[in-house]
Scaffold this active site. Structure first.
Site, PDB file in Angstrom:
ATOM      1  N   LEU A  38       0.819  -1.215   0.000  1.00 11.90           N
ATOM      2  CA  LEU A  38       0.000   0.000   0.000  1.00 11.90           C
ATOM      3  C   LEU A  38       0.852   1.264   0.000  1.00 11.90           C
ATOM      4  O   LEU A  38       0.442   2.298  -0.518  1.00 11.90           O
ATOM      5  CB  LEU A  38      -0.927   0.009   1.221  1.00 11.90           C
ATOM      6  CG  LEU A  38      -2.032  -1.054   1.255  1.00 11.90           C
ATOM      7  CD1 LEU A  38      -2.806  -0.968   2.572  1.00 11.90           C
ATOM      8  CD2 LEU A  38      -2.978  -0.890   0.074  1.00 11.90           C
ATOM      9  N   LYS A  61       1.535  -2.246   9.263  1.00 13.63           N
ATOM     10  CA  LYS A  61       2.597  -1.258   9.139  1.00 13.63           C
ATOM     11  C   LYS A  61       3.887  -1.850   9.683  1.00 13.63           C
ATOM     12  O   LYS A  61       3.981  -2.211  10.864  1.00 13.63           O
ATOM     13  CB  LYS A  61       2.244   0.028   9.887  1.00 13.63           C
ATOM     14  CG  LYS A  61       3.296   1.116   9.715  1.00 13.63           C
ATOM     15  CD  LYS A  61       2.827   2.464  10.223  1.00 13.63           C
ATOM     16  CE  LYS A  61       3.872   3.545   9.935  1.00 13.63           C
ATOM     17  NZ  LYS A  61       3.420   4.881  10.362  1.00 13.63           N
ATOM     18  N   ASP A 153       1.937  15.913  10.561  1.00 11.65           N
ATOM     19  CA  ASP A 153       2.316  15.378   9.248  1.00 11.65           C
ATOM     20  C   ASP A 153       1.099  15.230   8.339  1.00 11.65           C
ATOM     21  O   ASP A 153       0.933  14.219   7.649  1.00 11.65           O
ATOM     22  CB  ASP A 153       3.018  14.022   9.429  1.00 11.65           C
ATOM     23  CG  ASP A 153       3.824  13.609   8.196  1.00 11.65           C
ATOM     24  OD1 ASP A 153       4.135  14.499   7.370  1.00 11.65           O
ATOM     25  OD2 ASP A 153       4.125  12.418   8.055  1.00 11.65           O
TER      26      ASP A 153
END
Length: 378
Positions: A38, A61, A153
């Site tokens: 991804l 992740k 972010d």
């Protein structure tokens, strides 16, 4: 509010300590079926996977152990698991473990990619879609701030799509998220999302007069205004398919033009406060915005943006962080035209509707006169 923020930060530290005691090691291939990549970057990689026993799709992740501290990994995982309860924040799924090379945790998967993938270069995204996305992000970031955290972010690559039409988006990637009031190194990075108040870090690093060993780290305090700036740049990016400047420094041409315009606006507002030259109640807000834009046209890169959204950008992109608007203010600007073309179309439709109403009123007056004559009234 300050007490809530301090409590949340303390709780997060405690959660990290406790979860470190229960970290387990797993063989990824035994428990998960990898589907596709991804995303990938300096942070590691994110894989779309399916849990073999449950059949549940999720995003895994992977953070490299060589470049990621256990503390930072657990901070991101626990923050996403326990505090990202808003529907437009990506939430962890309660699965975390380590491998010989990575720290890994599972989170909700954005099955339709990220926001960056739908932005057409030099065109942007449909205006209604932009407002829909920003409405969700406003709530998500406000929620995060209310708990005492700043994302730090916000960018298209970190906003994930739950459907193709952007009806539901989720802000993710909390690797840089920190508690409000925390001090962090002011690391300058060349990006329009980087706030102008840390330009001093870039100048310090590039200075040739100071020996490398004599340079000291520059620290800044984490404040919600960092996210407000990023949301302002994001709005521009979505509406135009471009960035307003390459980086927010005084020697960047695009930012220099914006700063000059902003300073003229601020000077004009100061004069307006001192001189009551009109009763503002006699004028609607949009008319005042239009007049202000005629008196001080925005820089060329903002051509095509309506006075309404320029007023919002002026709030979010305030060069002084302490005067920057909050994400919640975005809600006040929804529903109106954010593009000049839309504003003109809405004005045309309003004029047509008014002309039609006028004709109906005039026709009604004629019919009433005929009825009176029929009744012998004068």
């Amino acid at each position: 509010m300050l007490q809530i923020q301090a409590t949340a930060a303390k709780e997060l530290d405690e959660l990290c300590f406790l979860s470190a005691q229960s970290m387990s090691s797993l063989n990824v291939s035994q428990h998960f079926q990898m589907v596709k990549l991804l995303g990938e970057g300096s942070y590691g990689k994110v894989m779309l996977a399916v849990h073999k026993k449950q059949g549940t799709p999720m995003a895994l992740k992977f953070s490299p152990r060589k470049s990621t501290s256990l503390t930072s990994f657990l901070r991101e995982y626990n923050l996403s698991l326990c505090y990202c309860t808003h529907p437009s924040l990506t939430r962890a799924l309660g699965i975390f473990f380590s491998t010989p090379s990575y720290y890994v945790f599972a989170q909700q998967a954005g099955l339709y990619g990220d926001l960056y993938s739908v932005i057409v270069s030099e065109v942007g995204v449909d205006e209604h879609c932009v407002q829909r996305v920003m409405s969700q992000l406003s709530g998500a970031v406000t929620h995060l701030h209310s708990l005492g955290f700043v994302h730090r972010d916000i960018k298209p690559e970190n906003i994930f799509l739950c459907d193709r039409s952007c009806s539901w988006v989720k802000l993710g990637d909390f690797g840089l998220t920190r508690a409000i009031g925390t001090t962090v190194r002011a690391v300058w990075y060349e990006s329009p999302f980087c706030t102008p108040e840390v330009e001093i870090a870039k100048e310090e690093r590039q200075s040739e007069e100071i020996e490398e060993e004599e340079k000291e780290d520059i620290w800044i305090t984490v404040e919600p205004s960092i996210d407000s700036w990023a949301l302002g740049v994001l709005i521009y990016c979505l509406l135009t398919g471009c960035f307003p400047w390459e980086e927010s420094t005084h020697d960047d041409r695009g930012y220099h033009k914006y700063k000059a315009w902003f300073d003229r606006e601020a000077e004009k507002e100061d004069k307006t406060r001192k001189v009551e030259w009109r009763d503002k109640e006699d004028f609607d807000g949009y008319t005042i915005m239009e007049e202000n834009q005629r008196d001080n046209p925005p820089p060329s890169q903002f051509e095509g943006l309506s006075p309404l959204v320029m007023t919002l950008l002026k709030e979010l992109l305030h060069p002084e962080p302490k005067h920057r608007g909050s994400p919640e203010e975005i809600l006040s600007y929804l529903g109106g035209p954010w593009l000049v073309q839309t504003a003109r179309e809405e004005k045309r439709k309003a004029e047509e509707a008014e002309n039609e109403a006028k004709k109906i009123r005039e026709k009604g007056g004629v019919e009433e006169e005929i009825l009176r004559e029929g009744r012998g009234e004068r």
